[in-house]
Design a protein around this motif. Structure first.
Motif, PDB file in Angstrom:
ATOM      1  N   GLU A 215       0.868  -1.189   0.000  1.00  0.00           N
ATOM      2  CA  GLU A 215       0.000   0.000   0.000  1.00  0.00           C
ATOM      3  C   GLU A 215       0.899   1.231   0.000  1.00  0.00           C
ATOM      4  O   GLU A 215       1.786   1.344   0.853  1.00  0.00           O
ATOM      5  CB  GLU A 215      -0.862   0.041   1.267  1.00  0.00           C
ATOM      6  CG  GLU A 215      -1.886  -1.060   1.369  1.00  0.00           C
ATOM      7  CD  GLU A 215      -3.047  -0.849   0.397  1.00  0.00           C
ATOM      8  OE1 GLU A 215      -3.144   0.231  -0.218  1.00  0.00           O
ATOM      9  OE2 GLU A 215      -3.845  -1.791   0.257  1.00  0.00           O
ATOM     10  N   ILE A 216       0.650   2.128  -0.940  1.00  0.00           N
ATOM     11  CA  ILE A 216       1.479   3.342  -1.000  1.00  0.00           C
ATOM     12  C   ILE A 216       0.586   4.541  -0.665  1.00  0.00           C
ATOM     13  O   ILE A 216      -0.363   4.845  -1.397  1.00  0.00           O
ATOM     14  CB  ILE A 216       2.132   3.500  -2.390  1.00  0.00           C
ATOM     15  CG1 ILE A 216       2.913   2.220  -2.733  1.00  0.00           C
ATOM     16  CG2 ILE A 216       3.040   4.725  -2.414  1.00  0.00           C
ATOM     17  CD1 ILE A 216       3.574   2.223  -4.095  1.00  0.00           C
ATOM     18  N   THR A 217       0.859   5.152   0.464  1.00  0.00           N
ATOM     19  CA  THR A 217      -0.024   6.185   1.006  1.00  0.00           C
ATOM     20  C   THR A 217       0.679   7.532   1.048  1.00  0.00           C
ATOM     21  O   THR A 217       1.737   7.670   1.678  1.00  0.00           O
ATOM     22  CB  THR A 217      -0.472   5.801   2.433  1.00  0.00           C
ATOM     23  OG1 THR A 217      -1.035   4.483   2.396  1.00  0.00           O
ATOM     24  CG2 THR A 217      -1.490   6.786   2.987  1.00  0.00           C
ATOM     25  N   ALA A 218       0.099   8.512   0.396  1.00  0.00           N
ATOM     26  CA  ALA A 218       0.647   9.873   0.446  1.00  0.00           C
ATOM     27  C   ALA A 218      -0.063  10.646   1.550  1.00  0.00           C
ATOM     28  O   ALA A 218      -1.292  10.609   1.637  1.00  0.00           O
ATOM     29  CB  ALA A 218       0.440  10.565  -0.898  1.00  0.00           C
ATOM     30  N   VAL A 219       0.699  11.313   2.388  1.00  0.00           N
ATOM     31  CA  VAL A 219       0.113  12.157   3.429  1.00  0.00           C
ATOM     32  C   VAL A 219       0.221  13.597   2.923  1.00  0.00           C
ATOM     33  O   VAL A 219       1.326  14.091   2.677  1.00  0.00           O
ATOM     34  CB  VAL A 219       0.840  11.962   4.778  1.00  0.00           C
ATOM     35  CG1 VAL A 219       0.207  12.853   5.842  1.00  0.00           C
ATOM     36  CG2 VAL A 219       0.787  10.496   5.204  1.00  0.00           C
ATOM     37  N   VAL A 220      -0.937  14.218   2.726  1.00  0.00           N
ATOM     38  CA  VAL A 220      -0.972  15.516   2.046  1.00  0.00           C
ATOM     39  C   VAL A 220      -1.773  16.531   2.862  1.00  0.00           C
ATOM     40  O   VAL A 220      -2.468  16.172   3.819  1.00  0.00           O
ATOM     41  CB  VAL A 220      -1.633  15.377   0.643  1.00  0.00           C
ATOM     42  CG1 VAL A 220      -0.906  14.377  -0.234  1.00  0.00           C
ATOM     43  CG2 VAL A 220      -3.102  14.965   0.768  1.00  0.00           C
ATOM     44  N   SER A 221      -1.657  17.795   2.457  1.00  0.00           N
ATOM     45  CA  SER A 221      -2.538  18.820   3.043  1.00  0.00           C
ATOM     46  C   SER A 221      -2.551  20.010   2.108  1.00  0.00           C
ATOM     47  O   SER A 221      -1.665  20.150   1.263  1.00  0.00           O
ATOM     48  CB  SER A 221      -2.064  19.261   4.425  1.00  0.00           C
ATOM     49  OG  SER A 221      -0.950  20.102   4.313  1.00  0.00           O
ATOM     50  N   GLY A 222      -3.559  20.852   2.257  1.00  0.00           N
ATOM     51  CA  GLY A 222      -3.579  22.056   1.452  1.00  0.00           C
ATOM     52  C   GLY A 222      -2.685  23.097   2.085  1.00  0.00           C
ATOM     53  O   GLY A 222      -1.878  23.751   1.434  1.00  0.00           O
ATOM     54  N   LYS A 223      -2.775  23.228   3.377  1.00  0.00           N
ATOM     55  CA  LYS A 223      -2.078  24.277   4.097  1.00  0.00           C
ATOM     56  C   LYS A 223      -0.816  23.726   4.751  1.00  0.00           C
ATOM     57  O   LYS A 223      -0.831  22.593   5.247  1.00  0.00           O
ATOM     58  CB  LYS A 223      -3.013  24.762   5.213  1.00  0.00           C
ATOM     59  CG  LYS A 223      -3.092  26.258   5.337  1.00  0.00           C
ATOM     60  CD  LYS A 223      -4.272  26.660   6.168  1.00  0.00           C
ATOM     61  CE  LYS A 223      -4.145  28.133   6.523  1.00  0.00           C
ATOM     62  NZ  LYS A 223      -3.613  28.362   7.844  1.00  0.00           N
ATOM     63  N   GLY A 224       0.245  24.494   4.768  1.00  0.00           N
ATOM     64  CA  GLY A 224       1.483  24.069   5.434  1.00  0.00           C
ATOM     65  C   GLY A 224       1.292  24.021   6.942  1.00  0.00           C
ATOM     66  O   GLY A 224       0.410  24.681   7.492  1.00  0.00           O
ATOM     67  N   GLY A 225       2.093  23.204   7.587  1.00  0.00           N
ATOM     68  CA  GLY A 225       2.094  23.150   9.049  1.00  0.00           C
ATOM     69  C   GLY A 225       0.878  22.478   9.657  1.00  0.00           C
ATOM     70  O   GLY A 225       0.641  22.576  10.861  1.00  0.00           O
ATOM     71  N   SER A 226       0.112  21.756   8.847  1.00  0.00           N
ATOM     72  CA  SER A 226      -1.112  21.146   9.376  1.00  0.00           C
ATOM     73  C   SER A 226      -0.837  19.867  10.176  1.00  0.00           C
ATOM     74  O   SER A 226      -1.672  19.427  10.945  1.00  0.00           O
ATOM     75  CB  SER A 226      -2.078  20.841   8.230  1.00  0.00           C
ATOM     76  OG  SER A 226      -1.443  19.944   7.357  1.00  0.00           O
ATOM     77  N   GLY A 227       0.334  19.269   9.934  1.00  0.00           N
ATOM     78  CA  GLY A 227       0.677  18.054  10.682  1.00  0.00           C
ATOM     79  C   GLY A 227       0.954  16.842   9.799  1.00  0.00           C
ATOM     80  O   GLY A 227       0.849  15.699  10.261  1.00  0.00           O
ATOM     81  N   LYS A 228       1.339  17.069   8.548  1.00  0.00           N
ATOM     82  CA  LYS A 228       1.629  15.944   7.641  1.00  0.00           C
ATOM     83  C   LYS A 228       2.771  15.078   8.161  1.00  0.00           C
ATOM     84  O   LYS A 228       2.670  13.854   8.209  1.00  0.00           O
ATOM     85  CB  LYS A 228       2.036  16.458   6.239  1.00  0.00           C
ATOM     86  CG  LYS A 228       0.962  17.207   5.516  1.00  0.00           C
ATOM     87  CD  LYS A 228       1.444  17.689   4.158  1.00  0.00           C
ATOM     88  CE  LYS A 228       2.488  18.793   4.209  1.00  0.00           C
ATOM     89  NZ  LYS A 228       2.058  20.048   4.799  1.00  0.00           N
ATOM     90  N   THR A 229       3.857  15.742   8.547  1.00  0.00           N
ATOM     91  CA  THR A 229       5.026  14.994   8.998  1.00  0.00           C
ATOM     92  C   THR A 229       4.719  14.274  10.312  1.00  0.00           C
ATOM     93  O   THR A 229       5.101  13.107  10.499  1.00  0.00           O
ATOM     94  CB  THR A 229       6.230  15.959   9.146  1.00  0.00           C
ATOM     95  OG1 THR A 229       6.447  16.576   7.876  1.00  0.00           O
ATOM     96  CG2 THR A 229       7.482  15.247   9.599  1.00  0.00           C
ATOM     97  N   MET A 230       3.991  14.949  11.186  1.00  0.00           N
ATOM     98  CA  MET A 230       3.569  14.313  12.444  1.00  0.00           C
ATOM     99  C   MET A 230       2.736  13.074  12.143  1.00  0.00           C
ATOM    100  O   MET A 230       2.979  11.992  12.694  1.00  0.00           O
ATOM    101  CB  MET A 230       2.755  15.348  13.249  1.00  0.00           C
ATOM    102  CG  MET A 230       2.263  14.900  14.605  1.00  0.00           C
ATOM    103  SD  MET A 230       0.887  13.760  14.613  1.00  0.00           S
ATOM    104  CE  MET A 230      -0.429  14.725  13.889  1.00  0.00           C
ATOM    105  N   PHE A 231       1.789  13.208  11.224  1.00  0.00           N
ATOM    106  CA  PHE A 231       0.894  12.095  10.942  1.00  0.00           C
ATOM    107  C   PHE A 231       1.645  10.952  10.249  1.00  0.00           C
ATOM    108  O   PHE A 231       1.497   9.783  10.616  1.00  0.00           O
ATOM    109  CB  PHE A 231      -0.297  12.552  10.094  1.00  0.00           C
ATOM    110  CG  PHE A 231      -1.310  11.478   9.933  1.00  0.00           C
ATOM    111  CD1 PHE A 231      -2.181  11.165  10.966  1.00  0.00           C
ATOM    112  CD2 PHE A 231      -1.376  10.730   8.771  1.00  0.00           C
ATOM    113  CE1 PHE A 231      -3.097  10.135  10.844  1.00  0.00           C
ATOM    114  CE2 PHE A 231      -2.286   9.700   8.632  1.00  0.00           C
ATOM    115  CZ  PHE A 231      -3.155   9.398   9.672  1.00  0.00           C
ATOM    116  N   ALA A 232       2.477  11.302   9.254  1.00  0.00           N
ATOM    117  CA  ALA A 232       3.210  10.264   8.510  1.00  0.00           C
ATOM    118  C   ALA A 232       4.100   9.452   9.452  1.00  0.00           C
ATOM    119  O   ALA A 232       4.134   8.212   9.382  1.00  0.00           O
ATOM    120  CB  ALA A 232       4.045  10.913   7.404  1.00  0.00           C
ATOM    121  N   SER A 233       4.821  10.128  10.339  1.00  0.00           N
ATOM    122  CA  SER A 233       5.747   9.423  11.222  1.00  0.00           C
ATOM    123  C   SER A 233       5.008   8.515  12.211  1.00  0.00           C
ATOM    124  O   SER A 233       5.402   7.365  12.440  1.00  0.00           O
ATOM    125  CB  SER A 233       6.654  10.419  11.976  1.00  0.00           C
ATOM    126  OG  SER A 233       5.863  11.379  12.641  1.00  0.00           O
TER     127      SER A 233
END
Ligand SMILES: Nc1ncnc2c1ncn2[C@@H]1O[C@H](COP(=O)(O)OP(=O)(O)OP(=O)(O)O)[C@@H](O)[C@H]1O
Ligand SMILES: [Mg+2]
Length: 239
Positions: free
Chosen positions: A3-21
């Motif tokens: 499964e290849i999952t992209a963690v995305v957001s429209g706005k910066g700083g929303s928590g993509k890196t937090m969520f991905a990790s």
């Protein structure tokens, strides 16, 4: 199947890196073989959040440029045996990573991993297109702000254009006082405007912030309410 999952957001700083990790750690705790890819060329930070910043010798750009083999660039996690990080390059000019590069790279890794989680950069430019190109799933991380909701709707449209049919939203940095004040979009309003499944909400919690800063994803503290919440979100996305 990987499964290849992209963690995305429209706005910066929303928590993509937090969520991905944290998502990667929850999957690794479940015994899955997981690769985290940082696509934030020039602005990498997943290595710090995962606590491996001193181990980055080769990065994604080195792999794309043929400087090293993929195996050499995979950084093993010190907590979970089957979790690896492929770090972004800190040098913006070192590689122009394109969609075709990412598709080929992921094709070569699908036998080795059950999950590839891609932490995408902000914006909707070439780097973002390259980051989402190999994904068959996406999680949009949205915060409880009208501007974030509108940006997320635009991102969702772009994901659809990229043929990503399995799309989920997670509302991050939720504060109960926001929800009851009436000044911010409510969770049902967010869910309705995004038109995709809401996989869960994540509270604004100082422990998440502290953990990110200290290289220990917060879910590593098993049995905490945050860990249990992440496990449920993970189940809604992948079950
Ligand atoms: N639920 C939360 N509670 C408290 N702090 C949070 C939470 N989620 C994220 N943060 C903090 O918010 C900041 C931004 O998070 P993060 O880096 O994950 O966002 P991002 O979407 O990856 O940003 P960028 O667009 O710059 O890549 C970080 O300082 C992080 O510690
Ligand atoms: Mg980030």
């Amino acid at each position: 199947m990987c499964e290849i999952t992209a963690v995305v957001s429209g706005k910066g700083g929303s928590g993509k890196t937090m969520f991905a990790s944290n998502l990667a750690c929850v999957l690794a705790m479940e015994g899955k073989r997981v690769l985290l890819i940082d696509m934030n060329t020039g602005l990498r930070n997943l290595d710090i959040c995962m606590g491996v910043e001193n181990q980055v010798i080769f990065d994604l750009a080195d792999v794309i440029n043929g400087v090293c083999s993929i195996s050499k660039a995979l950084i093993p996690d010190r907590r979970f045996e089957a979790l690896y990080l492929l770090s972004a390059s800190q040098n913006y000019d070192k590689a122009k990573i394109r969609a075709a590069h990412m598709k080929k790279l992921c094709d070569m890794l699908t036998d080795r991993f059950d999950h590839i989680i891609i932490d995408t950069p902000g914006g909707l430019g070439d780097a973002w297109q390259a980051a989402v190109a190999p994904a068959n799933r996406a999680v949009i991380v949205v915060t409880q702000e009208f501007s974030a909701v509108r940006c997320s709707d635009t991102v969702d449209m772009k994901l659809r254009e990229n043929g990503i049919t399995k799309r989920y939203a997670v509302v991050n940095k939720v504060k109960s006082e926001y929800s009851i004040s009436g000044y911010f979009p409510s969770l049902p309003e967010i869910s309705e405007s995004l038109r995709i499944q809401l996989a869960g909400i994540i509270q604004d919690d100082i422990n998440i912030h502290i953990a990110m800063n200290n290289g220990v994803p917060v879910v590593c503290k098993a049995d905490s309410y945050i860990c249990k919440n992440f496990e449920k979100i993970c189940a809604r996305i992948f079950d």
